[in-house]
Design a protein around this motif. Structure first.
Motif, PDB file in Angstrom:
ATOM      1  N   TYR A   1       0.829  -1.208   0.000  1.00 33.97           N
ATOM      2  CA  TYR A   1       0.000   0.000   0.000  1.00 33.97           C
ATOM      3  C   TYR A   1       0.863   1.258   0.000  1.00 33.97           C
ATOM      4  CZ  TYR A   1      -3.960   3.045   1.150  1.00 33.97           C
ATOM      5  OH  TYR A   1      -4.927   4.032   1.111  1.00 33.97           O
ATOM      6  N   LYS A   2       1.940   1.218   0.795  1.00 29.88           N
ATOM      7  CA  LYS A   2       2.822   2.383   0.869  1.00 29.88           C
ATOM      8  C   LYS A   2       3.506   2.652  -0.466  1.00 29.88           C
ATOM      9  CE  LYS A   2       4.929   3.073   4.773  1.00 29.88           C
ATOM     10  NZ  LYS A   2       5.891   2.948   5.899  1.00 29.88           N
ATOM     11  N   ASP A   3       3.777   1.582  -1.236  1.00 34.19           N
ATOM     12  CA  ASP A   3       4.333   1.781  -2.575  1.00 34.19           C
ATOM     13  C   ASP A   3       3.351   2.530  -3.462  1.00 34.19           C
ATOM     14  OD1 ASP A   3       6.872   0.364  -2.323  1.00 34.19           O
ATOM     15  OD2 ASP A   3       5.688  -1.461  -2.203  1.00 34.19           O
ATOM     16  N   GLY A   4       2.075   2.192  -3.319  1.00 26.98           N
ATOM     17  CA  GLY A   4       1.061   2.913  -4.086  1.00 26.98           C
ATOM     18  C   GLY A   4       1.062   4.396  -3.760  1.00 26.98           C
ATOM     19  N   LEU A   5       1.223   4.721  -2.484  1.00 28.03           N
ATOM     20  CA  LEU A   5       1.301   6.130  -2.091  1.00 28.03           C
ATOM     21  C   LEU A   5       2.518   6.805  -2.723  1.00 28.03           C
ATOM     22  CD1 LEU A   5       0.415   5.834   1.712  1.00 28.03           C
ATOM     23  CD2 LEU A   5      -1.053   6.733  -0.105  1.00 28.03           C
ATOM     24  N   CYS A   6       3.672   6.125  -2.657  1.00 27.05           N
ATOM     25  CA  CYS A   6       4.901   6.712  -3.205  1.00 27.05           C
ATOM     26  C   CYS A   6       4.832   6.891  -4.720  1.00 27.05           C
ATOM     27  CB  CYS A   6       6.105   5.843  -2.838  1.00 27.05           C
ATOM     28  SG  CYS A   6       6.496   5.819  -1.073  1.00 27.05           S
ATOM     29  N   LEU A   7       4.090   6.026  -5.397  1.00 25.60           N
ATOM     30  CA  LEU A   7       3.960   6.104  -6.851  1.00 25.60           C
ATOM     31  C   LEU A   7       2.906   7.116  -7.297  1.00 25.60           C
ATOM     32  CD1 LEU A   7       4.147   2.305  -7.656  1.00 25.60           C
ATOM     33  CD2 LEU A   7       5.667   4.022  -8.656  1.00 25.60           C
TER      34      LEU A   7
ATOM     35  N   PRO B   1       0.841  10.745  -7.793  1.00 25.69           N
ATOM     36  CA  PRO B   1       1.351  12.040  -8.293  1.00 25.69           C
ATOM     37  C   PRO B   1       1.894  12.978  -7.213  1.00 25.69           C
ATOM     38  CG  PRO B   1      -0.666  11.466  -9.434  1.00 25.69           C
ATOM     39  CD  PRO B   1      -0.502  10.446  -8.345  1.00 25.69           C
ATOM     40  N   LYS B   2       1.388  12.869  -5.988  1.00 29.30           N
ATOM     41  CA  LYS B   2       1.877  13.728  -4.898  1.00 29.30           C
ATOM     42  C   LYS B   2       2.777  12.976  -3.918  1.00 29.30           C
ATOM     43  CE  LYS B   2      -1.969  17.017  -5.109  1.00 29.30           C
ATOM     44  NZ  LYS B   2      -3.058  17.694  -4.365  1.00 29.30           N
ATOM     45  N   GLY B   3       3.131  11.747  -4.276  1.00 29.10           N
ATOM     46  CA  GLY B   3       4.042  10.969  -3.435  1.00 29.10           C
ATOM     47  C   GLY B   3       3.459  10.534  -2.120  1.00 29.10           C
ATOM     48  N   GLY B   4       2.139  10.657  -1.985  1.00 31.57           N
ATOM     49  CA  GLY B   4       1.469  10.187  -0.775  1.00 31.57           C
ATOM     50  C   GLY B   4       1.925  10.874   0.492  1.00 31.57           C
ATOM     51  N   GLY B   5       2.577  12.043   0.371  1.00 29.72           N
ATOM     52  CA  GLY B   5       3.114  12.716   1.540  1.00 29.72           C
ATOM     53  C   GLY B   5       4.368  12.063   2.090  1.00 29.72           C
ATOM     54  N   LEU B   6       4.875  11.043   1.400  1.00 29.77           N
ATOM     55  CA  LEU B   6       6.052  10.304   1.861  1.00 29.77           C
ATOM     56  C   LEU B   6       7.316  10.702   1.110  1.00 29.77           C
ATOM     57  CD1 LEU B   6       4.391   6.768   2.043  1.00 29.77           C
ATOM     58  CD2 LEU B   6       4.872   8.305   3.959  1.00 29.77           C
ATOM     59  N   VAL B   7       7.180  10.970  -0.185  1.00 33.66           N
ATOM     60  CA  VAL B   7       8.343  11.314  -1.014  1.00 33.66           C
ATOM     61  C   VAL B   7       8.505  12.830  -1.027  1.00 33.66           C
ATOM     62  CG1 VAL B   7       9.392  11.125  -3.289  1.00 33.66           C
ATOM     63  CG2 VAL B   7       7.922   9.279  -2.444  1.00 33.66           C
ATOM     64  N   ARG B   8       9.683  13.291  -0.661  1.00 35.00           N
ATOM     65  CA  ARG B   8       9.910  14.739  -0.572  1.00 35.00           C
ATOM     66  C   ARG B   8      10.918  15.230  -1.600  1.00 35.00           C
ATOM     67  NH1 ARG B   8       7.733  16.284   4.454  1.00 35.00           N
ATOM     68  NH2 ARG B   8       6.034  14.796   4.785  1.00 35.00           N
ATOM     69  N   LYS B   9      11.770  14.326  -2.114  1.00 31.98           N
ATOM     70  CA  LYS B   9      12.817  14.740  -3.045  1.00 31.98           C
ATOM     71  C   LYS B   9      12.705  13.954  -4.350  1.00 31.98           C
ATOM     72  CE  LYS B   9      16.999  15.298  -1.631  1.00 31.98           C
ATOM     73  NZ  LYS B   9      18.343  15.038  -1.023  1.00 31.98           N
ATOM     74  N   TYR B  10      12.834  14.663  -5.449  1.00 28.02           N
ATOM     75  CA  TYR B  10      12.776  14.056  -6.789  1.00 28.02           C
ATOM     76  C   TYR B  10      14.033  14.447  -7.562  1.00 28.02           C
ATOM     77  CZ  TYR B  10       7.840  13.188  -5.748  1.00 28.02           C
ATOM     78  OH  TYR B  10       6.680  12.756  -5.177  1.00 28.02           O
ATOM     79  N   PRO B  11      14.455  13.635  -8.548  1.00 26.28           N
ATOM     80  CA  PRO B  11      13.886  12.348  -8.950  1.00 26.28           C
ATOM     81  C   PRO B  11      14.024  11.303  -7.853  1.00 26.28           C
ATOM     82  CG  PRO B  11      15.989  12.710 -10.039  1.00 26.28           C
ATOM     83  CD  PRO B  11      15.654  13.994  -9.352  1.00 26.28           C
ATOM     84  N   HIS B  12      13.138  10.297  -7.918  1.00 29.39           N
ATOM     85  CA  HIS B  12      13.074   9.304  -6.846  1.00 29.39           C
ATOM     86  C   HIS B  12      12.781   7.932  -7.423  1.00 29.39           C
ATOM     87  CE1 HIS B  12      12.327   7.654  -2.892  1.00 29.39           C
ATOM     88  NE2 HIS B  12      11.165   7.182  -3.305  1.00 29.39           N
ATOM     89  N   ILE B  13      13.407   6.901  -6.817  1.00 29.13           N
ATOM     90  CA  ILE B  13      13.111   5.510  -7.168  1.00 29.13           C
ATOM     91  C   ILE B  13      12.342   4.899  -6.008  1.00 29.13           C
ATOM     92  CG2 ILE B  13      14.064   3.228  -7.664  1.00 29.13           C
ATOM     93  CD1 ILE B  13      16.452   4.603  -8.960  1.00 29.13           C
ATOM     94  N   PRO B  14      11.068   4.527  -6.212  1.00 28.09           N
ATOM     95  CA  PRO B  14      10.282   3.919  -5.131  1.00 28.09           C
ATOM     96  C   PRO B  14      10.660   2.441  -4.941  1.00 28.09           C
ATOM     97  CG  PRO B  14       8.896   4.881  -6.877  1.00 28.09           C
ATOM     98  CD  PRO B  14      10.280   4.750  -7.421  1.00 28.09           C
TER      99      PRO B  14
ATOM    100  N   GLN C   1       0.618   1.511 -12.889  1.00 29.59           N
ATOM    101  CA  GLN C   1      -0.785   1.107 -12.802  1.00 29.59           C
ATOM    102  C   GLN C   1      -1.066   0.320 -11.536  1.00 29.59           C
ATOM    103  OE1 GLN C   1      -3.379   1.993 -14.920  1.00 29.59           O
ATOM    104  NE2 GLN C   1      -4.522   1.164 -13.170  1.00 29.59           N
ATOM    105  N   LEU C   2      -0.148  -0.566 -11.146  1.00 32.08           N
ATOM    106  CA  LEU C   2      -0.351  -1.343  -9.929  1.00 32.08           C
ATOM    107  C   LEU C   2      -0.380  -0.448  -8.688  1.00 32.08           C
ATOM    108  CD1 LEU C   2       1.954  -4.399 -10.698  1.00 32.08           C
ATOM    109  CD2 LEU C   2      -0.525  -4.492 -10.281  1.00 32.08           C
ATOM    110  N   GLY C   3       0.412   0.614  -8.708  1.00 34.88           N
ATOM    111  CA  GLY C   3       0.388   1.557  -7.596  1.00 34.88           C
ATOM    112  C   GLY C   3      -0.989   2.185  -7.432  1.00 34.88           C
ATOM    113  N   ALA C   4      -1.601   2.558  -8.555  1.00 37.73           N
ATOM    114  CA  ALA C   4      -2.946   3.132  -8.503  1.00 37.73           C
ATOM    115  C   ALA C   4      -3.968   2.088  -8.074  1.00 37.73           C
ATOM    116  CB  ALA C   4      -3.309   3.705  -9.874  1.00 37.73           C
ATOM    117  N   ASP C   5      -3.798   0.857  -8.554  1.00 37.70           N
ATOM    118  CA  ASP C   5      -4.763  -0.204  -8.242  1.00 37.70           C
ATOM    119  C   ASP C   5      -4.774  -0.554  -6.761  1.00 37.70           C
ATOM    120  OD1 ASP C   5      -5.429  -0.334 -10.904  1.00 37.70           O
ATOM    121  OD2 ASP C   5      -4.254  -2.146 -11.329  1.00 37.70           O
ATOM    122  N   ILE C   6      -3.599  -0.623  -6.144  1.00 36.01           N
ATOM    123  CA  ILE C   6      -3.567  -1.043  -4.739  1.00 36.01           C
ATOM    124  C   ILE C   6      -4.198   0.015  -3.831  1.00 36.01           C
ATOM    125  CG2 ILE C   6      -1.288  -0.144  -4.053  1.00 36.01           C
ATOM    126  CD1 ILE C   6      -0.867  -2.939  -2.694  1.00 36.01           C
TER     127      ILE C   6
END
Length: 331
Positions: free
Chosen positions: A44-50, A52-65, A311-316
């Motif tokens: 689920y957390k991967d879905g957040l990181c993937l 568009p807003k990084g789920g509030g978890l990703v703060r720096k870009y570019p980023h590899i989830p 797509q899987l990030g959105a699906d989860i």
């Protein structure tokens, strides 16, 4: 060069998008162990990181989830690991604050790794992943608080999801009577194959009631939902039973009273897998290798490749992923 799913942020819109790109080894972040990644997974957390807003978890870009990965050590500056060692990484904010496992190579801190346990290969380890580790930590916590087979049914909410699927299979294998909660009737056969003996419709538990206590029903619970469902379940636990809280798919609020704690001695146990100490993490992986039937684990697996991940990030996040996704990062 090697392939990775890279999140890039558009400065105008402020939104990030994910795509497979080729990157160089020297682009990897600092760390004392470099791993040739073989498999990752989707939580689920991967879905957040993937998102568009990084789920509030990703703060720096570019980023590899990718909060989980398993693979083989390529280079190590730490005496605990040498080239050729098989390792697993889950948690430690990898994939959130640090570059993660949606890549054919990763460079990380040795403290974050554990040796691949005997009895599991890299693919099986990622069929387990953070979700399965969380399930095992939950079972261990419930056992440590006195739960034993024969005391009554154990409830698993969100049973067809990643944590729920693994928890159901482990509990059934250990001799517990498992009741699985799902909002997807089509998953009933899947849950029964994993070992659930009772299927509970989500609607039966998804609203609070005025009475703080109901009939004593459940000898234990692994809850991935939170919110109103958790509040309802607390009032249905038998005397002295425990609930392991592992998720908040139904919301972060808890509209409950303290009555179940005061009058029935119910325990609410928080389960964190991200910063779990090494020794307990290792104990959980060893238990997984021993107590999770591999044929049941295989039945949960949905294979994927790097290009499937956006797509899987959105699906989860929509609750549309059943079981465990295993990502072959080299396919």
């Amino acid at each position: 060069m090697f392939n990775a799913v890279v999140m890039n942020k558009d400065e105008d819109s402020g939104l990030a998008t994910a795509s497979v790109e080729q990157i160089e080894l020297d682009q990897l972040p600092e760390g004392n162990v470099t791993v040739a990644v073989e498999y990752s997974t989707v939580n689920y957390k991967d879905g957040l990181c993937l998102s568009p807003k990084g789920g509030g978890l990703v703060r720096k870009y570019p980023h590899i989830p990718g909060i989980d990965f398993a693979g083989t050590v390529e280079a190590s500056e730490d005496d605990r690991y040498k080239p050729g060692d098989k390792v697993v990484l889950t948690g430690w904010r990898v994939g959130e604050a640090f570059w993660g496992g949606y890549s054919q190579k990763a460079r990380v801190n040795a403290d974050w790794l554990v040796p691949l346990p005997t009895g599991l290969d890299s693919r099986q380890a990622m069929a387990v992943g953070t979700a399965g580790l969380t399930a095992m930590l939950s079972v261990m916590a419930l056992e440590d608080h006195g739960m034993k087979p024969g005391q009554g049914p154990v409830l698993v909410t969100g049973a067809a999801g990643g944590v729920g699927s693994v928890a159901t299979a482990i509990l059934a294998n250990l001799g517990y009577e498992v009741a699985g909660v799902t909002g997807r009737p089509e998953t009933e056969a899947y849950l029964r194959d994993l070992g659930a003996t009772q299927i509970v419709a989500r609607d039966e538990l998804n609203e609070t009631v005025k009475r703080p206590l109901e009939s004593e029903t459940w000898a234990g619970c692994i809850d991935a939902v939170g919110g109103e469902m958790l509040a309802r379940v607390l009032g249905q636990m038998i005397y002295g039973a425990s609930v392991a809280a592992v998720g908040l798919a139904g919301g972060a609020g808890l509209p409950a009273t303290v009555i179940p704690f005061l009058l029935r001695g119910v325990n609410l146990l928080g389960i964190d897998s991200v910063m779990q100490p090494y020794d307990n993490r290792l104990r959980a992986w060893e238990r997984l290798a021993a107590d999770l039937p591999m044929e049941k684990l295989e039945a949960m697996v949905n294979p994927a490749v790097l290009s499937d991940l956006p797509q899987l990030g959105a699906d989860i996040l929509k609750g549309q992923v059943k079981g465990r996704v295993v990502v072959d990062v080299n396919a």
